[in-house]
Design a protein around this motif. Structure first.
Motif, PDB file in Angstrom:
ATOM      1  N   THR A   1       1.652   9.696  -5.604  1.00 60.37           N
ATOM      2  CA  THR A   1       2.216  11.011  -5.270  1.00 60.37           C
ATOM      3  C   THR A   1       3.224  11.452  -6.333  1.00 60.37           C
ATOM      4  O   THR A   1       3.246  12.616  -6.760  1.00 60.37           O
ATOM      5  CB  THR A   1       2.903  10.960  -3.898  1.00 60.37           C
ATOM      6  OG1 THR A   1       1.958  10.513  -2.916  1.00 60.37           O
ATOM      7  CG2 THR A   1       3.432  12.334  -3.514  1.00 60.37           C
ATOM      8  N   PHE A   2       4.067  10.520  -6.769  1.00 60.77           N
ATOM      9  CA  PHE A   2       5.056  10.830  -7.800  1.00 60.77           C
ATOM     10  C   PHE A   2       4.384  11.262  -9.099  1.00 60.77           C
ATOM     11  O   PHE A   2       4.790  12.239  -9.742  1.00 60.77           O
ATOM     12  CB  PHE A   2       5.945   9.610  -8.035  1.00 60.77           C
ATOM     13  CG  PHE A   2       6.912   9.774  -9.170  1.00 60.77           C
ATOM     14  CD1 PHE A   2       8.048  10.560  -9.031  1.00 60.77           C
ATOM     15  CD2 PHE A   2       6.680   9.146 -10.386  1.00 60.77           C
ATOM     16  CE1 PHE A   2       8.935  10.710 -10.079  1.00 60.77           C
ATOM     17  CE2 PHE A   2       7.560   9.294 -11.440  1.00 60.77           C
ATOM     18  CZ  PHE A   2       8.698  10.088 -11.289  1.00 60.77           C
ATOM     19  N   LEU A   3       3.316  10.551  -9.492  1.00 59.05           N
ATOM     20  CA  LEU A   3       2.597  10.906 -10.721  1.00 59.05           C
ATOM     21  C   LEU A   3       1.961  12.284 -10.609  1.00 59.05           C
ATOM     22  O   LEU A   3       1.951  13.064 -11.574  1.00 59.05           O
ATOM     23  CB  LEU A   3       1.541   9.851 -11.021  1.00 59.05           C
ATOM     24  CG  LEU A   3       2.069   8.468 -11.456  1.00 59.05           C
ATOM     25  CD1 LEU A   3       0.916   7.487 -11.607  1.00 59.05           C
ATOM     26  CD2 LEU A   3       2.843   8.580 -12.765  1.00 59.05           C
TER      27      LEU A   3
ATOM     28  N   LEU B   1       0.825  -1.206   0.000  1.00 56.75           N
ATOM     29  CA  LEU B   1       0.000   0.000   0.000  1.00 56.75           C
ATOM     30  C   LEU B   1       0.859   1.255   0.000  1.00 56.75           C
ATOM     31  O   LEU B   1       0.556   2.234  -0.705  1.00 56.75           O
ATOM     32  CB  LEU B   1      -0.910  -0.006   1.234  1.00 56.75           C
ATOM     33  CG  LEU B   1      -1.894   1.165   1.364  1.00 56.75           C
ATOM     34  CD1 LEU B   1      -2.841   1.202   0.158  1.00 56.75           C
ATOM     35  CD2 LEU B   1      -2.685   1.056   2.665  1.00 56.75           C
ATOM     36  N   LEU B   2       1.973   1.233   0.752  1.00 59.95           N
ATOM     37  CA  LEU B   2       2.873   2.382   0.796  1.00 59.95           C
ATOM     38  C   LEU B   2       3.486   2.648  -0.577  1.00 59.95           C
ATOM     39  O   LEU B   2       3.591   3.802  -1.015  1.00 59.95           O
ATOM     40  CB  LEU B   2       3.972   2.137   1.829  1.00 59.95           C
ATOM     41  CG  LEU B   2       5.007   3.263   2.005  1.00 59.95           C
ATOM     42  CD1 LEU B   2       4.328   4.543   2.472  1.00 59.95           C
ATOM     43  CD2 LEU B   2       6.084   2.829   3.001  1.00 59.95           C
ATOM     44  N   VAL B   3       3.872   1.599  -1.267  1.00 59.11           N
ATOM     45  CA  VAL B   3       4.435   1.755  -2.602  1.00 59.11           C
ATOM     46  C   VAL B   3       3.420   2.369  -3.553  1.00 59.11           C
ATOM     47  O   VAL B   3       3.729   3.246  -4.366  1.00 59.11           O
ATOM     48  CB  VAL B   3       4.934   0.394  -3.138  1.00 59.11           C
ATOM     49  CG1 VAL B   3       5.279   0.487  -4.624  1.00 59.11           C
ATOM     50  CG2 VAL B   3       6.154  -0.071  -2.348  1.00 59.11           C
ATOM     51  N   ILE B   4       2.160   1.919  -3.471  1.00 59.60           N
ATOM     52  CA  ILE B   4       1.103   2.472  -4.332  1.00 59.60           C
ATOM     53  C   ILE B   4       0.908   3.958  -4.065  1.00 59.60           C
ATOM     54  O   ILE B   4       0.784   4.773  -4.990  1.00 59.60           O
ATOM     55  CB  ILE B   4      -0.213   1.694  -4.116  1.00 59.60           C
ATOM     56  CG1 ILE B   4      -0.063   0.262  -4.625  1.00 59.60           C
ATOM     57  CG2 ILE B   4      -1.369   2.390  -4.842  1.00 59.60           C
ATOM     58  CD1 ILE B   4      -1.266  -0.609  -4.323  1.00 59.60           C
TER      59      ILE B   4
END
Length: 244
Positions: A226-228, A218-221
């Protein structure tokens, strides 16, 4: 009479050992240029290994030896691995290259028979599924499933553990009953006659999802989203600056 090359039809080797392929040949004029060795894998491709006219040639994975006086040659594979499974051809060049019939190499894994172990996997109680795995028992033990009607089972088989270059004997059973007892799942007989006592402890594992793994996923998602957003915002501001 033409050149005659004699090879063994097949050889079996254990992983990690050295194996030798003897080759004997008869040549009418007792004269030849060199002895060549090739291998052919299951995909039918021929691969050149090496050649020599006399003495020993050391290669990374092979050793070639030719004795011109005895009209013989030997190919040695050092520390056999599963990838070495192939047909090995001895060939003699005397004006033309004459091949032998080839030697098929069968590679076997090391058989290990450690202490028996029983593993029980249980799903959450809502699913009511239980799986029993009996493994690492001696190859001479006859494993018979119990007579419980609500159980599905597989007969004993071999479990390949290629990462460990070994094999282990195992038997599997599963049931819709959550209370399935793995200690009484199988009946064991030695040489199909006398009883074999199995005192292996049951190792219970669950099917539940790893909560830490879910958190990291979930943290990676979230980080990707956020990056996008940051990339999209920077792109939008750049377009506005260009338009102004």
């Amino acid at each position: 009479m033409g050149t005659e090359i004699i090879q063994s039809s097949n050889i079996t080797a254990i992983i990690g050992t050295d194996v030798e392929f003897p080759c004997q040949y008869n040549i009418p004029d007792k004269n030849f240029e060199s002895v060549y060795w090739y291998l052919q894998r299951a995909d039918q491709r021929f691969t050149y290994i090496g050649h020599t006219s006399q003495g020993t040639v050391e290669l990374e994975h092979y050793q070639l030896f030719v004795n011109r006086k005895l009209l013989s040659s030997t190919l040695t594979i050092k520390h056999v691995q599963p990838r070495d499974k192939a047909i090995y051809y001895c060939a003699v060049r005397n004006n033309k290259l004459t091949f032998g019939t080839g030697t098929w190499l069968k590679v076997e894994l090391t058989i290990q028979n450690p202490d028996p172990a029983v593993y029980q996997l249980k799903s959450p109680e809502s699913s009511n599924i239980s799986v029993c795995l009996f493994t690492d028992f001696d190859s001479e033990i006859n494993v018979e499933p119990s007579t419980e009607s609500n159980m599905t089972r597989l007969k004993s088989t071999s479990l390949d553990m290629k990462t460990m270059d070994s094999k282990s004997n195992g038997a599997l059973a599963w049931s819709n009953s959550f209370d399935l007892g793995c200690n009484s799942t199988f009946n064991y007989t030695f040489h199909s006659s006398s009883e074999f006592p199995c005192d292996a402890n049951v190792v219970e594992k669950g099917f539940e999802t790893d909560m830490n793994l879910n958190f990291y996923n979930l943290l990676v998602i979230v980080l990707r989203i956020t990056f996008l957003k940051v990339v999209g915002f920077n792109l939008l501001m750049t377009l506005r600056l260009w338009s102004s």
